[in-house]
Design an enzyme around this catalytic site. Structure first.
Site, short mmCIF file in Angstrom:
data_model
loop_
_atom_site.label_atom_id
_atom_site.label_comp_id
_atom_site.label_asym_id
_atom_site.label_seq_id
_atom_site.Cartn_x
_atom_site.Cartn_y
_atom_site.Cartn_z
N LYS A 23 -9.57 30.70 -84.17
CA LYS A 23 -8.58 30.73 -83.09
C LYS A 23 -8.65 29.45 -82.27
O LYS A 23 -7.63 28.86 -81.91
CB LYS A 23 -8.81 31.97 -82.20
CG LYS A 23 -8.42 33.26 -82.89
CD LYS A 23 -8.93 34.50 -82.16
CE LYS A 23 -8.62 35.75 -82.99
NZ LYS A 23 -9.22 36.99 -82.46
N GLN A 66 -12.77 38.79 -77.53
CA GLN A 66 -12.91 39.25 -78.91
C GLN A 66 -13.56 40.63 -78.96
O GLN A 66 -14.57 40.89 -78.30
CB GLN A 66 -13.75 38.23 -79.70
CG GLN A 66 -13.87 38.50 -81.18
CD GLN A 66 -12.56 38.33 -81.95
OE1 GLN A 66 -11.66 37.63 -81.51
NE2 GLN A 66 -12.47 38.96 -83.10
N ASP A 69 -3.32 39.19 -76.31
CA ASP A 69 -3.51 40.24 -77.30
C ASP A 69 -2.45 41.34 -77.15
O ASP A 69 -2.27 42.15 -78.06
CB ASP A 69 -4.88 40.91 -77.11
CG ASP A 69 -5.96 40.36 -78.03
OD1 ASP A 69 -5.63 39.98 -79.16
OD2 ASP A 69 -7.13 40.34 -77.60
N1 GUN Z 1 -11.14 41.75 -83.16
C1 GUN Z 1 -10.51 41.91 -84.35
N2 GUN Z 1 -9.17 41.72 -84.20
C2 GUN Z 1 -8.97 41.42 -82.91
C3 GUN Z 1 -7.81 41.10 -82.15
O1 GUN Z 1 -6.68 41.07 -82.66
N3 GUN Z 1 -8.01 40.84 -80.83
C4 GUN Z 1 -9.23 40.89 -80.26
N4 GUN Z 1 -9.32 40.64 -78.95
N5 GUN Z 1 -10.34 41.19 -80.94
C5 GUN Z 1 -10.19 41.45 -82.26
#
Ligand code: GUN
Length: 310
Positions: free
Chosen positions: A64, A108, A131
């Site tokens: 990311k 995350q 998100d």
């Molecule tokens: N962990 C796995 N997928 C995601 C996601 O889409 N967002 C977040 N914040 N954590 C994750």
């Protein structure tokens, strides 16, 4: 993506290239980021918070951050010890909320057990909630206020692929979402409803899922069960969007080897569907591209300019 299913003369589905579309989105984010900077002197800022050292999460977070830099964003990564307190994490979120150079905050998941995930996600300013998990954004999406909401990245990516596949108008199509998670199934159903699809949400208690599936124009599978959706569940002319990413043993590749499969049995479905997303290379690359798109959207809104278009 090319090829109208009505005029195809072969029996093999169009493979929807999520990697190529994702790259196209990222290029568009980069160009629109440059335009925002030129017009408003604003650089989108994305902060990604990782608590602990889970190897899979480390990879996701690094990807990311790298993508954010490729988009021309300010990119911050906060890597915190696994034993940090919930209060300290809430403090960090509060500082990021107050930082005008940060437009998107992603914590995350999963978080360590001693931290209340819901409390942390609700502490994020909804305008920075890239998100789309905050109840304010959930509510905005469910009331159809898409111009104000930030939409969860995975369903947003599925939505965009469907729009590119079918053109702008999805209205009247029969769509089945398999899975009712807050992260994918429910927001996906809301997006399809906002497109005036006739939407059914299936789950573990659904009766005769194969028959239900066969009557659909669109099937979005998001259950996390490897190859659960068989090829003959997909009706001719239907589009199958596979959100699952499941690691299964692959002894044919050698001892201890694994491979990734989706929730749809690709090898079977490719002979039935009009179009299908592969795993890997389908929805996965779209999710990260939509995170970049959401961050740019949040920055544009903060700057008081129109949302970017994709
Ligand atoms: N962990 C796995 N997928 C995601 C996601 O889409 N967002 C977040 N914040 N954590 C994750």
């Amino acid at each position: 993506m090319t090829g109208d299913p009505a005029t195809r003369d072969d029996a093999s589905a169009e493979i929807i290239d999520g990697k190529a579309v994702g790259e196209d989105i990222v290029a568009s984010v980069r160009a629109q980021t440059e335009a925002l900077r030129a017009a408003s002197n604003v650089t989108p800022g994305l902060a990604v918070v990782l608590v602990g050292a889970d190897p899979a999460s480390q990879v996701y977070v690094r990807n990311k951050s790298v993508k954010a830099e490729a988009c021309g964003f300010k990119s911050e990564q906060h890597t915190m010890p696994a034993d940090m307190s919930e209060a300290d994490l809430l403090d960090l979120v509060g500082r990021l909320n107050a930082d005008p150079s940060i437009h998107g905050i992603l914590v995350q998941l999963p978080l360590p057990d001693h931290i209340d995930e819901t409390r942390v996600l609700r502490a994020i300013d909804p305008r920075k909630d890239v998100d789309g998990f905050h109840p304010i954004n959930v509510g905005l999406l469910s009331t159809g206020a898409l111009e104000e909401a930030l939409v969860p990245c995975t369903p947003a990516g599925c939505h965009l692929l469907l729009k590119r596949r079918f053109g702008a108008d999805l209205s009247g199509r029969n769509a089945l979402v398999i899975g009712r998670s807050n992260i994918v199934g429910k927001p996906m159903a809301q997006l399809l409803l906002s497109e005036s699809c006739t939407v059914t949400v299936a789950h573990s208690r659904t009766r005769d899922l194969p028959a239900l599936c066969r009557s659909m124009d669109i099937v979005v599978a998001a259950v996390g069960r490897p190859e659960m959706v068989r090829g003959d569940w997909i009706g001719p002319g239907a589009v199958a969007i596979d959100v699952g990413i499941n690691r299964i043993d692959a002894p044919e590749k050698g001892p201890g080897k694994a491979r990734l499969v989706g929730d749809v049995c690709f090898d079977e479905a490719v002979g039935h569907a009009a179009a299908i997303t592969p795993v890997p290379g389908g929805i996965g690359p779209m999710t990260i591209a939509m995170l970049m798109a959401n961050t740019l959207t949040a920055a544009c809104r903060a700057a008081g300019v129109d949302d970017p278009r994709f």
